[in-house]
Design an enzyme around this catalytic site. Sequence first.
Site, PDB file in Angstrom:
ATOM      1  N   CYS A  20       2.988  12.038 -18.773  1.00 49.39           N
ATOM      2  CA  CYS A  20       2.444  11.386 -20.459  1.00 49.39           C
ATOM      3  C   CYS A  20       1.198  11.882 -20.111  1.00 49.39           C
ATOM      4  CB  CYS A  20       3.026   9.359 -20.417  1.00 49.39           C
ATOM      5  SG  CYS A  20       4.546   9.116 -20.248  1.00 49.39           S
ATOM      6  N   CYS A 370       9.533  13.771 -12.946  1.00 51.36           N
ATOM      7  CA  CYS A 370       9.132  12.305 -13.271  1.00 51.36           C
ATOM      8  C   CYS A 370       8.712  11.724 -11.532  1.00 51.36           C
ATOM      9  CB  CYS A 370      10.075  11.908 -14.552  1.00 51.36           C
ATOM     10  SG  CYS A 370      10.119  11.859 -15.839  1.00 51.36           S
ATOM     11  N   ASP A 412     -25.035   2.006  10.307  1.00 53.81           N
ATOM     12  CA  ASP A 412     -26.438   2.190  10.593  1.00 53.81           C
ATOM     13  C   ASP A 412     -26.996   0.685  11.184  1.00 53.81           C
ATOM     14  OD1 ASP A 412     -27.857   3.592   9.692  1.00 53.81           O
ATOM     15  OD2 ASP A 412     -27.921   3.313   7.620  1.00 53.81           O
ATOM     16  N   THR A 414     -29.579  -2.683  11.520  1.00 51.79           N
ATOM     17  CA  THR A 414     -30.062  -3.817  10.847  1.00 51.79           C
ATOM     18  C   THR A 414     -29.300  -3.266   9.279  1.00 51.79           C
ATOM     19  OG1 THR A 414     -31.654  -2.631  11.825  1.00 51.79           O
ATOM     20  CG2 THR A 414     -31.947  -4.317   9.957  1.00 51.79           C
ATOM     21  N   ASP A 695      17.231  11.076 -11.100  1.00 53.58           N
ATOM     22  CA  ASP A 695      16.351  11.061 -11.984  1.00 53.58           C
ATOM     23  C   ASP A 695      15.595   9.818 -12.194  1.00 53.58           C
ATOM     24  OD1 ASP A 695      13.982  12.436 -12.573  1.00 53.58           O
ATOM     25  OD2 ASP A 695      14.654  11.607 -14.904  1.00 53.58           O
TER      26      ASP A 695
END
Length: 718
Positions: A20, A370, A412, A414, A695
Amino acid sequence: MAAETFESRYRVSGMDCAGCGRKIDTAVRQLPGVEDVSVTVPTGALRVRHGGEVTDQAVLGQLRSLGYDGEALTPSGSAGPAAGDPGNAVGREDARPWWWTGKARLTALCGLALLTAYGVGTLFPSVELYAFLAALAVGLVPVAWRALSAARYGTPFSIEMLMTIAAVGAVFIGAAEEAAAVVLLFLIGEMLEGVAAGRARNSIQGLAALVPKTAFVEVDGVTTEVAAESVEIGALILIRPGDRVPADGEIIEGAGDLDEAPVTGESVPRRKVVGDPVFAGTINGGSVLRVRVTASASDNTIARVVRLVEEAQESKSPTERFIDRFSKIYTPGVLVFGALVATAPPLLFGGAWSEWIYKGLAVLLIGCPCALVISTPAAIAAGLSAGARRGLLMKGGAVLETLGKITAIAFDKTGTLTAGKPVVTDLVAGSHDSSALLSLAAALETGSSHPLALAILARAEADAISAPPAAATHAIAGEGVEGEVGGERIFLGSPQAAARRVPISPAQDAAIAALNAEGKTVSVLIAGGGIAGFLAMRDEARPDAVAGLADLKARGIRTIMLTGDNRRTAEAVAAGLGIEPRAELLPQDKLVIVKALQAEGLVVAKVGDGINDAPALAQADVGIAMGGGTDVALETADAAVLHGRVRDIPDMIALSQGVMGNIRQNITIALGLKAVFLVTTVIGVTGLWPAILADTGATVFVTANAMRLLRWTPRHQT
């Protein structure tokens, strides 16, 4: 001078799969003046960039010609909420119950027509064929119209075109009854796709509903109830016990436990006091709070999360991009293969035309793409939504996919592994006991905003130690602070400054050295001409850091701590966490380390506060910002953990791996079912009915499998 570019936004109803989205993208690009189009299927959003000459009527007309409904939203840059804002309307059709959508009504009408045809055919056999042709027309005419419109606007190989060819072909070989039933099954499958897609769409939009519609604003001591969206930054709002917080803000009076579970999934309420931030949508479970608003309704934490997730769903993962490219070749290939199945055996081997045309038509239905094209975006949309509801933001499918491949993480120190502010860890008595020591130190530091002073004052408050009034206090640059308490001169400062005033014994020296070796900062208090004692402070590790790092190690991920702090402090913190330290680094040094890890063949994530160390965050395969819902944490890096928990990093990786596993399952289901039914159709075991069930069944199954991710919960919370 460059021409001005405008962006118009729309909400599209009935857009339930990637196919779509491609049809809409292709069709809207046909409009004169359109520069770019962005379609986000999971949220039903359409963005059109143009030079100003494209009207809403033209865009909406193009949508309606394809069989979709839509509405214009506020264009970017003008007043009013943007497309991702929680106050924004959703499409009219999305607001209806699923059984009253256009797809549901068409399905019901087609089903009623087919039942009527069976009844008429039983009572009047001579008109049975015409009854089934009429029933077929009820369902097929809208489908065929969408197929022709899509072909007209650049998408000839659509699912609707395959269905139309198969149904019309079935009529010509005398299978009108079966063709009508196949169209009904197709419509049922489309309707179920819409229901599943709506669940994914509503899961993130549902966050917006957490924000109350009204707020109590206090002006000059008078409280008035107003619309929450009208509350301005800086306003003072009153939050009663049990109320939801209507806006992001900072507590200026009161304290209480706030339940953040509706927003983050965290089961334990968090204690909030004066100065702490509160977020819209959370629940005040304690006393009355007065809060100063820090963000507008269109820019509060929930609004930004919704907006960022919608934007993230526009960013496709490598797997999704591959599936998109594959499907563009796959669908025409199915048409060619179906034609060969229908014509080659009769032409080359004398097979019956009706038999092989029937099989060729069944192949077209089996080959509908689909299930395949929705297998990846459905899982990614569900994964992004599930993460966002727990404070884990990932900016797109590519980030989500890469996270699952991470083999090294550089943290890191702090504010990331540690809380980012020192706390008093040790009170060592000298001539005064620990309570008196803390009381005098708090007296000197009252009114100071220095981080070490705040640590001392917080410890005094926690221990219920009152601070006597201090007079003539003043800071001595590079040494400490001095003043008078109860007529006595006292000093609080570094050990070196203290040693210049009074002698420090060898035992005290050894104790200070031991604390320094643990990465702690020591302040010595002098009172009455001697050492009253000393206080040790350190930025302590987050409570969940050890468990979070242990989880990463269990996954085989290398962890490294990068800090500009001194080596002694870094090694002390790292030893407690069980992480490899790299200390005394400048930002460029951290960048070099990230590059070196990548040169070793590692997939590297960099975790920081989103402000410092920008080069390293940018260089890493995934940059992750730690923050408490701040603008920086939300807007920088590739991903963000909003609640500052180290534990969230392995959770984010686990979610990524779960999503990628779900995608692999979906692709296997989609292609596996097609392969099985392709073989059984060619050998004559199955026909049109099983073909369309293969399907639509696969599409619904794949979508439902992806929706399981919406219930994802971190393993340690299950």
